[in-house]
Write an enzyme that holds these catalytic residues in place. Sequence first.
Site, PDB file in Angstrom:
ATOM      1  CE  LYS A 183       4.931   3.099   1.360  1.00  0.00           C
ATOM      2  NZ  LYS A 183       4.096   3.901   0.505  1.00  0.00           N
ATOM      3  CE1 TYR A 199      -1.107   1.236   1.803  1.00  0.00           C
ATOM      4  CE2 TYR A 199      -0.811  -0.374   0.048  1.00  0.00           C
ATOM      5  CZ  TYR A 199      -0.907   0.939   0.477  1.00  0.00           C
ATOM      6  OH  TYR A 199      -0.783   1.940  -0.452  1.00  0.00           O
ATOM      7  CG  ASP A 248       3.942  -4.887   3.359  1.00  0.00           C
ATOM      8  OD1 ASP A 248       5.052  -4.375   3.581  1.00  0.00           O
ATOM      9  OD2 ASP A 248       3.016  -4.258   2.816  1.00  0.00           O
TER      10      ASP A 248
HETATM   11  C1  LIG Z   1       2.870  -1.229   4.406  1.00  0.00           C
HETATM   12  C2  LIG Z   1       2.747  -0.833   2.987  1.00  0.00           C
HETATM   13  N1  LIG Z   1       2.886  -1.776   2.052  1.00  0.00           N
HETATM   14  C3  LIG Z   1       2.783  -1.482   0.742  1.00  0.00           C
HETATM   15  C4  LIG Z   1       2.516  -0.210   0.324  1.00  0.00           C
HETATM   16  C5  LIG Z   1       2.355   0.058  -1.141  1.00  0.00           C
HETATM   17  O1  LIG Z   1       3.472   0.684  -1.681  1.00  0.00           O
HETATM   18  P1  LIG Z   1       3.341   1.558  -3.006  1.00  0.00           P
HETATM   19  O2  LIG Z   1       2.737   2.866  -2.596  1.00  0.00           O
HETATM   20  O3  LIG Z   1       4.729   1.634  -3.503  1.00  0.00           O
HETATM   21  O4  LIG Z   1       2.444   0.805  -3.948  1.00  0.00           O
HETATM   22  C6  LIG Z   1       2.373   0.812   1.262  1.00  0.00           C
HETATM   23  C7  LIG Z   1       2.126   2.209   0.825  1.00  0.00           C
HETATM   24  O5  LIG Z   1       1.781   3.062   1.579  1.00  0.00           O
HETATM   25  C8  LIG Z   1       2.483   0.489   2.634  1.00  0.00           C
HETATM   26  O6  LIG Z   1       2.331   1.413   3.581  1.00  0.00           O
END
Ligand SMILES: Cc1ncc(COP(=O)(O)O)c(C=O)c1O
Length: 399
Positions: free
Chosen positions: A214, A117, A189
């Site tokens: 999510k 990400y 992740d």
């Molecule tokens: C794979 C992934 N990890 C982490 C995040 C970060 O999450 P947050 O938006 O709650 O900070 C996202 C957000 O789109 C994501 O797609």
Amino acid sequence: MTRHSEDGPAPVRRTETRVVNAGRDPAAYHGFVNPPVYHASTVIYPTADDYVARRSHFVYGRYGTPTTEALEQALQELEGPQCVDVALLPSGLAAISTALLSVLHAGDHLLVTDSAYLPTRNFCDKILSRLGIATTYYDPLIGGAIAGLIQSNTRAIYLESPGSLSFEMQDIAAIAEAAHARGAVVLMDNTWGTPLYCRALEKGVDLAIHAGTKYIGGHADVMLGTIAANSTTAANLKTTVRLIGMCVGPDDIYLGLRGLRTLAVRLERHYQSGLTVARWLEQRPEVLRLIHPALESHPGHALWKRDFTGACGLFSVVLKPVPQKAVHTFLDALELFGMGPSWGGFESLAIPFDCGSFRTATQWAPGGPTVRFHIGLEAVEDLVADLERGFAALAVEHS
Ligand SMILES: Cc1ncc(COP(=O)(O)O)c(C=O)c1O
């Protein structure tokens, strides 16, 4: 629920049952099904002695309340027997940065998948670098050959499997084996898999991170991050979270808990509708290929089958070459797909993307414009009809 029959061991229950009952104890809350939402800062101690010794189950609002504990306990149970602690953070990115800070020191080296990400990369490149921590990006398909990239100061290897735009499946076990052989810890992740479809700690991961924003929240109305730690990483994680001082507001914790209770049924629907739409898209003349790990055509399908028990509603599509303007026409014609980045809610989404500008260890050359879809809980027939409308608009634009 924590109530057990007095005779014999607790029965083994299925995930759908555990997701409903984990961390829930109505008897502790006057019989009400859910825990109260504690808005709390200070904790009052009965005596000066108690205060000095901090003799209390809860010691300060920042370190958690019964509401926090309920979500932590629920997630701990779902993450599996290797999970010894769960930390809650105010966003998925906060969970990623805190997990990394809990294992890294100045002078350390970190290996991060090239499919991570983008804000994860930004944290490594712009914050960790300032702290004297060097990051090397690696090909997500590297598998056990990652051993060749491990340096004497490599402290951690970071995975995101599948990558949340490009969906490469990583060989978690092979990477974890190479990491552990050299004393490095493994972070992943696991937002796509959720604790229901991939219990990452069981596969060799030491810190499993989720953007609870999510699917755990599930309603596009909360920012939340979670980190599950095993016995190797739990103590440092707890200390780091306490020293940094981040905590989650009680209403957001509650929304996480509320979302969690329906995670199994929502995910099943995202999974099935996602597959139906993906298979439909795969037959379309405008589509070059699908990038969905649960489809047999995906190069990482065998790894998905080995490590995951399901798929969420997020996947990508490579269109046959058309000008980007035509792709925008296609997207603008959709009525049921919102154009927004944060997936995992009940609603469908579609966004154009291009990984080309930020990859450093691999080349992004999909062969056509790419669109990422999140398939929500709407009737799948309506979603397909909407996509047909989009393709009709694309044809007009492109003719
Ligand atoms: C794979 C992934 N990890 C982490 C995040 C970060 O999450 P947050 O938006 O709650 O900070 C996202 C957000 O789109 C994501 O797609």
